[in-house]
Write an enzyme that holds these catalytic residues in place. Sequence first.
Site, PDB file in Angstrom:
ATOM      1  N   ASN A 161      -9.822   1.768  -9.759  1.00  0.00           N
ATOM      2  CA  ASN A 161      -8.972   0.821 -10.487  1.00  0.00           C
ATOM      3  C   ASN A 161      -8.981  -0.594  -9.904  1.00  0.00           C
ATOM      4  O   ASN A 161      -8.723  -1.556 -10.617  1.00  0.00           O
ATOM      5  CB  ASN A 161      -7.538   1.346 -10.584  1.00  0.00           C
ATOM      6  CG  ASN A 161      -6.871   1.512  -9.237  1.00  0.00           C
ATOM      7  OD1 ASN A 161      -7.481   1.977  -8.275  1.00  0.00           O
ATOM      8  ND2 ASN A 161      -5.603   1.150  -9.154  1.00  0.00           N
ATOM      9  N   GLU A 259      -3.357   6.065   0.776  1.00  0.00           N
ATOM     10  CA  GLU A 259      -2.505   5.365  -0.196  1.00  0.00           C
ATOM     11  C   GLU A 259      -2.714   6.063  -1.528  1.00  0.00           C
ATOM     12  O   GLU A 259      -3.841   6.144  -2.017  1.00  0.00           O
ATOM     13  CB  GLU A 259      -2.891   3.886  -0.252  1.00  0.00           C
ATOM     14  CG  GLU A 259      -1.831   2.994  -0.900  1.00  0.00           C
ATOM     15  CD  GLU A 259      -1.881   3.037  -2.410  1.00  0.00           C
ATOM     16  OE1 GLU A 259      -0.874   3.448  -3.021  1.00  0.00           O
ATOM     17  OE2 GLU A 259      -2.914   2.669  -2.974  1.00  0.00           O
ATOM     18  N   CYS A 293      -1.493   1.553  -9.029  1.00  0.00           N
ATOM     19  CA  CYS A 293      -0.490   2.388  -8.366  1.00  0.00           C
ATOM     20  C   CYS A 293       0.845   1.670  -8.303  1.00  0.00           C
ATOM     21  O   CYS A 293       1.894   2.307  -8.180  1.00  0.00           O
ATOM     22  CB  CYS A 293      -0.964   2.780  -6.976  1.00  0.00           C
ATOM     23  SG  CYS A 293      -1.361   1.388  -5.906  1.00  0.00           S
TER      24      CYS A 293
END
Length: 502
Positions: A161, A259, A293
């Site tokens: 992403n 993460e 995110c």
Amino acid sequence: MTTATKEKTDIAVLKQFIGGEWVEGTGTREIKSVNPSDSREVVATCKGASKEDVQKALAAAQEAYKGWKATPAPARARVLDKVVALARQNKERLARILAREEGKILPEALGEMEKGINLLEWFAGEGLRFMGTTAPSELPKNLLYTVREPLGVVSIITPWNFPWAIPCWKIAPALVAGNAVIFKPASNTPWLASELVKLFDEAGLPKGVLSFIVGAGSEVGDSLVEDDRVKAVSFTGSNQIGVRVHTICGKRGIPVTCEMGGKNPCIVWKDADLDLALAGVVKGAFGSTGQRCTATSRLILHEDIADEFLKKVVDAANAMKIGPALEEGIGLGPAVDQGQLDTDLDYIKIARDEGAKIVCGGNRVEDGDLKFGYFVEPTIFDHCTPKMKIAQEEVFGPVLAVFRVKTLEQAIEYANDTVFGLTCAIYTQDITTAMTYMEESEVGMFHINSPTIGGEAQVPFGGVKGSAVGDKEMAKEGINFFSKSKTIFLDFTGKKRESNIY
């Protein structure tokens, strides 16, 4: 509003980068990167790597590490300075690759390019600040000080992403700290990752210090985590894989940072500047097609302004121009691939079935040539409840769940009612309201009168709870993760020690 145009270019044929050489992978998988704005167009192909390729990369990295560790940190940083200059020269070209391969609309792609360059620039500066500390000794004529040293060979595993910014914020500190890096990008966005590696090569990075491995996680991913030569792992991706990576590294006893996901709330309070909040919510929820995110996926509204504000958000969503990432004036691009599009549509159906009220969107966009892309309307559900799946699970698409509350205590309860804890936001003119929420929030990053998204190179990035394990990234934390501290005791008395203090 929808539209469609197409930009045609030649297919990029990619290779692995091992030991300073571009070589064809020897794995069984043929990797194809498809334009999500038009799936008929293959933008890049690559013969996937095998476990044997990974072994070669690890051997080359281990050998190159010796010389790179011995290179002074300021000299290592100057390589990054050259990468910064090259990235600025190629910014427009690279942004267009990003738009074609990942589907980020061009203005956002240019923004990601700039963020990555800022990160490279900041970590280059860390080469002049890669220092330890001194401390006073209990003993006379004794010097106590610390130095920081690299870890060795490290693995960096990144998602699709943010295929430019995330590799930049991981690779840059790892290299400045003196490590050798094995870099594995997501298999559906290898083209831009390959271009980043080319910049490091052109900047004069010694052979073997940075290797580029593209392949299926089942073929190459485990070796990058389990091999004894790997001394640390930095991972960004799904919770399922992140927990597995953390477990393996924990058993091996090596540093790891993971993460992972987010389910980020934004509270809009009754005293908020609604126009300011509107801009933040729309950007947070639908920017990058919701594929961050840090995206705003939950909107918590005080009941006094809920109807008025929700109408503003719905009107803004309905006005967004949907279309190919490279077309001018587009507000919402495609999902990255068929799998993500299916996930978006599945969660929309689940939310409907669970009783959430759809007030905007909810459909795949198939007008004209857009039927060949992975487009979904910006979607908003009202009257959601905290235990609905749309309130608890990460969608990773342009889907916003709206909640209505009466009190700040209820708003904070709703905001914290999730396994995730990455980021959040509140819009209010009352500092007491904002700081009360700040103290009670269960997140790693907190925004006041700004969107849930974003971060800057000079401050830590990361979450708590199910959003992350291990050290945070970026800032000093980023380079500290990729290095270790050593304490030195220097006694220059020239005499036998008489003290029993230690």
